[in-house]
Design a protein around this motif. Structure first.
Motif: not given
Ligand code: NCD
Length: 311
Positions: A59-60, A110, A138, A141, A171-172, A232, A234, A270-272
């Motif tokens: 996504q990012t 990243r 992040h 986000q 991190r979100t 989720r 991590q 924030p997905l996934p």
């Molecule tokens: C998040 C991340 O990478 O921190 N995903 C994202 O950027 N959309 C959340 C995650 O991976 O759980």
């Protein structure tokens, strides 16, 4: 007047002032309208964004690249995720930053290591955007999360917000709690004991007069919340796989859960997602996670245009 973000790196949400946050949100709304009405922006024509994703991302990365293309610019990418600082050639991110100046007008990175974006930024003259540094920050986000909350709820002030899941490693939620803390929320931090929010974040919020309730009971928190932000567990940050297996299914949001939550609650992620939000919940009108994901494009368009001074 030069933009309040021109030439700035976006490394940590703590560096963002309220006026800069507002500028991003307003600019994003404007861009979203242009794109929704079939319009085109060409303000980054001839400019290049470098994406350096040393840790996996769908996504990012796609939203950043899509954002740059929608601004009329171009993208160059590092696609070899193993080419990190500890990788085969041992190149230092500081030196990569020095080189990036010759290749791009702005960069997003990243990386699995906390502080990696800062190291790249120390070397680079062009603005560097942190697209996630380990369990650290992040910031973009968090900006798209704010944008989403504003759109879904019509305001940012005085909301009851639950952040749930892996608050230690996510991190979100680290970035979002700092940023949303500027708008006077009441927070419920919901996690198993082992995955609590880092104490320095909770303490800083409390010192600022923000009410923070730490609990492991998701049902109780959701019954009082305007927004539920699920995350989720991590897996990649765990050293003990058994511990991950023990904790991974700890919270599950399904239709029955929604019925007992506060009426009109907005569900974000924030997905996934893994199993923490059942697919049946997608049909609930307050499920905002895919709208949240789409909001990444206008918000990242705004960030790219503002830091490069092209807006
Ligand atoms: C998040 C991340 O990478 O921190 N995903 C994202 O950027 N959309 C959340 C995650 O991976 O759980």
């Amino acid at each position: 007047m030069p933009s309040a973000l021109k030439g700035k790196d976006i490394l940590h949400v703590k560096d963002l002032k309220l006026e800069q946050i507002s500028l991003v949100l307003e600019t994003a709304a404007r861009y979203e309208n242009v794109v929704a009405n079939g319009g085109r922006l060409n303000i980054m024509a001839g400019k290049v964004l470098a994406t350096l994703f040393f840790e996996s991302s769908i996504q990012t990365r796609l939203t950043f690249e899509s954002a740059m293309l929608r601004l009329g610019g171009n993208v160059v990418s590092v696609t070899d995720v193993k080419a990190s600082t500890s990788g085969i050639k041992g190149e230092r991110l500081y030196d990569t930053g020095k080189m990036i100046d010759g290749y791009a007008d702005v960069a997003v990175i990243r990386h699995a290591l906390e502080g990696s974006a800062k190291e790249l930024a120390d070397g680079a003259n062009v603005p560097v955007i942190n697209g996630g540094d380990g369990a650290g920050q992040h910031p973009t986000q968090a900006l798209m999360d704010l944008y989403t909350i504003q759109k879904e709820k019509g305001r940012l002030n005085n909301l009851n917000v639950t952040l749930a899941g892996d608050l230690k490693n996510g991190r979100t939620v680290h970035s979002l709690s700092w940023l949303l803390g500027k708008f006077g929320p009441r927070f419920y931090f919901v996690s198993p004991q082992e995955l609590r929010m880092p104490p320095e974040i909770t303490k800083a919020l409390c010192d600022d007069g923000i009410e923070v309730v730490e609990t492991s009971n998701l049902e109780e928190a959701a019954a009082k919340s305007d927004v539920l932000y699920m995350t989720r567990i991590q897996r990649e940050r765990f050293t003990d796989e058994q511990e991950y297996e023990r904790l991974k299914g700890v919270y599950v949001v399904n239709n029955e859960f929604i019925q007992n939550a506060r009426r009109g609650i907005t569900i974000m992620h924030p997905l996934p997602r893994l199993d923490e939000i059942a697919r049946e919940v997608d049909a609930y009108e307050g499920s905002a996670y895919f709208r949240q994901a789409a909001n990444g494009v206008p918000v990242r368009m705004a960030i790219i245009a503002l830091v490069t001074g092209c807006e």
